[in-house]
Each structure stands twice: as structure tokens, then as C-alpha cells.
Design a protein around this motif. Sequence first.
Motif, PDB file in Angstrom:
ATOM      1  N   LEU A  28       0.826  -1.207   0.000  1.00 24.68           N
ATOM      2  CA  LEU A  28       0.000   0.000   0.000  1.00 24.68           C
ATOM      3  C   LEU A  28       0.865   1.263   0.000  1.00 24.68           C
ATOM      4  O   LEU A  28       0.637   2.180  -0.794  1.00 24.68           O
ATOM      5  CB  LEU A  28      -0.956   0.008   1.192  1.00 24.68           C
ATOM      6  CG  LEU A  28      -1.860   1.226   1.320  1.00 24.68           C
ATOM      7  CD1 LEU A  28      -2.715   1.417   0.068  1.00 24.68           C
ATOM      8  CD2 LEU A  28      -2.732   1.120   2.556  1.00 24.68           C
ATOM      9  N   ALA A  29       1.877   1.301   0.854  1.00 20.87           N
ATOM     10  CA  ALA A  29       2.757   2.471   0.902  1.00 20.87           C
ATOM     11  C   ALA A  29       3.481   2.664  -0.431  1.00 20.87           C
ATOM     12  O   ALA A  29       3.625   3.792  -0.910  1.00 20.87           O
ATOM     13  CB  ALA A  29       3.766   2.333   2.038  1.00 20.87           C
ATOM     14  N   ARG A  30       3.919   1.575  -1.045  1.00 17.48           N
ATOM     15  CA  ARG A  30       4.623   1.690  -2.322  1.00 17.48           C
ATOM     16  C   ARG A  30       3.691   2.179  -3.420  1.00 17.48           C
ATOM     17  O   ARG A  30       4.072   2.993  -4.257  1.00 17.48           O
ATOM     18  CB  ARG A  30       5.246   0.343  -2.697  1.00 17.48           C
ATOM     19  CG  ARG A  30       6.031   0.341  -4.004  1.00 17.48           C
ATOM     20  CD  ARG A  30       7.196   1.337  -4.037  1.00 17.48           C
ATOM     21  NE  ARG A  30       8.098   1.242  -2.924  1.00 17.48           N
ATOM     22  CZ  ARG A  30       9.145   0.430  -2.839  1.00 17.48           C
ATOM     23  NH1 ARG A  30       9.453  -0.371  -3.835  1.00 17.48           N
ATOM     24  NH2 ARG A  30       9.903   0.431  -1.760  1.00 17.48           N
ATOM     25  N   LEU A  31       2.455   1.711  -3.433  1.00 21.31           N
ATOM     26  CA  LEU A  31       1.492   2.177  -4.431  1.00 21.31           C
ATOM     27  C   LEU A  31       1.260   3.681  -4.296  1.00 21.31           C
ATOM     28  O   LEU A  31       1.188   4.395  -5.300  1.00 21.31           O
ATOM     29  CB  LEU A  31       0.168   1.421  -4.288  1.00 21.31           C
ATOM     30  CG  LEU A  31       0.192  -0.046  -4.682  1.00 21.31           C
ATOM     31  CD1 LEU A  31      -1.116  -0.720  -4.279  1.00 21.31           C
ATOM     32  CD2 LEU A  31       0.467  -0.210  -6.162  1.00 21.31           C
ATOM     33  N   ILE A  32       1.152   4.148  -3.060  1.00 20.64           N
ATOM     34  CA  ILE A  32       0.965   5.581  -2.832  1.00 20.64           C
ATOM     35  C   ILE A  32       2.174   6.351  -3.355  1.00 20.64           C
ATOM     36  O   ILE A  32       2.027   7.390  -4.002  1.00 20.64           O
ATOM     37  CB  ILE A  32       0.690   5.859  -1.342  1.00 20.64           C
ATOM     38  CG1 ILE A  32      -0.681   5.290  -0.958  1.00 20.64           C
ATOM     39  CG2 ILE A  32       0.774   7.354  -1.036  1.00 20.64           C
ATOM     40  CD1 ILE A  32      -0.949   5.249   0.534  1.00 20.64           C
ATOM     41  N   GLN A  33       3.381   5.836  -3.126  1.00 17.57           N
ATOM     42  CA  GLN A  33       4.589   6.489  -3.633  1.00 17.57           C
ATOM     43  C   GLN A  33       4.567   6.571  -5.161  1.00 17.57           C
ATOM     44  O   GLN A  33       4.898   7.602  -5.735  1.00 17.57           O
ATOM     45  CB  GLN A  33       5.834   5.732  -3.190  1.00 17.57           C
ATOM     46  CG  GLN A  33       6.141   5.846  -1.726  1.00 17.57           C
ATOM     47  CD  GLN A  33       7.290   4.948  -1.319  1.00 17.57           C
ATOM     48  OE1 GLN A  33       7.574   3.934  -1.953  1.00 17.57           O
ATOM     49  NE2 GLN A  33       7.961   5.320  -0.240  1.00 17.57           N
ATOM     50  N   HIS A  34       4.196   5.470  -5.811  1.00 16.30           N
ATOM     51  CA  HIS A  34       4.132   5.478  -7.271  1.00 16.30           C
ATOM     52  C   HIS A  34       3.109   6.504  -7.762  1.00 16.30           C
ATOM     53  O   HIS A  34       3.360   7.233  -8.721  1.00 16.30           O
ATOM     54  CB  HIS A  34       3.752   4.095  -7.812  1.00 16.30           C
ATOM     55  CG  HIS A  34       4.864   3.102  -7.797  1.00 16.30           C
ATOM     56  ND1 HIS A  34       6.020   3.246  -8.532  1.00 16.30           N
ATOM     57  CD2 HIS A  34       4.990   1.919  -7.161  1.00 16.30           C
ATOM     58  CE1 HIS A  34       6.811   2.204  -8.344  1.00 16.30           C
ATOM     59  NE2 HIS A  34       6.203   1.377  -7.510  1.00 16.30           N
ATOM     60  N   ARG A  35       1.973   6.556  -7.102  1.00 13.58           N
ATOM     61  CA  ARG A  35       0.891   7.438  -7.559  1.00 13.58           C
ATOM     62  C   ARG A  35       1.162   8.916  -7.314  1.00 13.58           C
ATOM     63  O   ARG A  35       0.740   9.749  -8.108  1.00 13.58           O
ATOM     64  CB  ARG A  35      -0.429   7.028  -6.912  1.00 13.58           C
ATOM     65  CG  ARG A  35      -0.951   5.745  -7.499  1.00 13.58           C
ATOM     66  CD  ARG A  35      -2.224   5.321  -6.837  1.00 13.58           C
ATOM     67  NE  ARG A  35      -2.738   4.142  -7.511  1.00 13.58           N
ATOM     68  CZ  ARG A  35      -4.016   3.921  -7.706  1.00 13.58           C
ATOM     69  NH1 ARG A  35      -4.911   4.781  -7.287  1.00 13.58           N
ATOM     70  NH2 ARG A  35      -4.401   2.834  -8.322  1.00 13.58           N
ATOM     71  N   ASP A  36       1.834   9.237  -6.219  1.00 12.30           N
ATOM     72  CA  ASP A  36       2.069  10.656  -5.962  1.00 12.30           C
ATOM     73  C   ASP A  36       3.413  11.150  -6.503  1.00 12.30           C
ATOM     74  O   ASP A  36       3.751  12.316  -6.347  1.00 12.30           O
ATOM     75  CB  ASP A  36       1.895  11.006  -4.481  1.00 12.30           C
ATOM     76  CG  ASP A  36       2.960  10.434  -3.577  1.00 12.30           C
ATOM     77  OD1 ASP A  36       4.005   9.958  -4.072  1.00 12.30           O
ATOM     78  OD2 ASP A  36       2.766  10.464  -2.345  1.00 12.30           O
ATOM     79  N   GLY A  37       4.160  10.252  -7.140  1.00 11.24           N
ATOM     80  CA  GLY A  37       5.388  10.652  -7.811  1.00 11.24           C
ATOM     81  C   GLY A  37       6.615  10.718  -6.926  1.00 11.24           C
ATOM     82  O   GLY A  37       7.681  11.113  -7.388  1.00 11.24           O
ATOM     83  N   THR A  38       6.505  10.319  -5.660  1.00 20.98           N
ATOM     84  CA  THR A  38       7.682  10.343  -4.789  1.00 20.98           C
ATOM     85  C   THR A  38       8.633   9.193  -5.097  1.00 20.98           C
ATOM     86  O   THR A  38       9.768   9.213  -4.660  1.00 20.98           O
ATOM     87  CB  THR A  38       7.295  10.290  -3.296  1.00 20.98           C
ATOM     88  OG1 THR A  38       6.542   9.114  -3.049  1.00 20.98           O
ATOM     89  CG2 THR A  38       6.510  11.518  -2.901  1.00 20.98           C
ATOM     90  N   PHE A  39       8.160   8.217  -5.825  1.00 20.08           N
ATOM     91  CA  PHE A  39       8.990   7.095  -6.253  1.00 20.08           C
ATOM     92  C   PHE A  39       9.430   7.424  -7.682  1.00 20.08           C
ATOM     93  O   PHE A  39       8.908   6.914  -8.657  1.00 20.08           O
ATOM     94  CB  PHE A  39       8.187   5.790  -6.186  1.00 20.08           C
ATOM     95  CG  PHE A  39       9.032   4.552  -6.198  1.00 20.08           C
ATOM     96  CD1 PHE A  39       9.720   4.164  -5.063  1.00 20.08           C
ATOM     97  CD2 PHE A  39       9.134   3.774  -7.328  1.00 20.08           C
ATOM     98  CE1 PHE A  39      10.486   3.014  -5.068  1.00 20.08           C
ATOM     99  CE2 PHE A  39       9.905   2.637  -7.344  1.00 20.08           C
ATOM    100  CZ  PHE A  39      10.581   2.251  -6.211  1.00 20.08           C
TER     101      PHE A  39
END
Length: 101
Positions: A28-39
Motif C-alpha cells: 500500500l505504501a509503495r502504491l501511494i509512492q508510485h501514484r504521488d510521484g515520490t517514487f
Amino acid sequence: MRERQPCVYILASGHYGTLYVGVTSDLLARLIQHRDGTFAGFTSRYGVMRLVWFDMADTMEAAIATEKRIKKWRRDWKIDLIERGNPRWEDLATGFGLPRL
């Protein structure tokens, strides 16, 4: 799903779009990172944010081994893997409470 559990996942930019294979201990945390561009990197550059396949593993070592194996596969094998469990390429992240893309 446990809060932290090793997981291999595949993201897509869309139906039959660009694919990304990754591994994480907190999906879940990784998906949020991908979606908000922090990854930053490949996924943000190509708009690869739709979760189309994932598999939980018992250990991080097992998840990393699976990720490495899948990354070596031909594209059509990855597509077959996705379509066995998600034939319409729906965004599986909605099952974790994230909004539909």
C-alpha cells in the motif's frame, strides 16, 4: 493482509501498456509512492501506476527471487500472468482503498 509483508507486483500504464515489475515489504505504501510521484524514475516518467498483478511472499528473499525471475520473462509471458487473474486489467489498488485511476 499484514501491514508489512513481502510482495511482488506488476504495474501497467494501461491495458497492454508499459509494464513495471517491483518488490516491496509494504504494498500500500509503495502504491501511494508510485501514484504521488515520490517514487521517481521509470514509473513516474511513463505513467505506470495501475496495479494489475501482485503476489504475497513469505520472505523478502522469496519475493526478490520471484521479481528477478519475472523481470527476465518475455513480455507475452508477463501479459499471460496478468490476464490469468485480471483479464480486464482492472486497477487492483482499489481493493486497498485507493481511488480508481
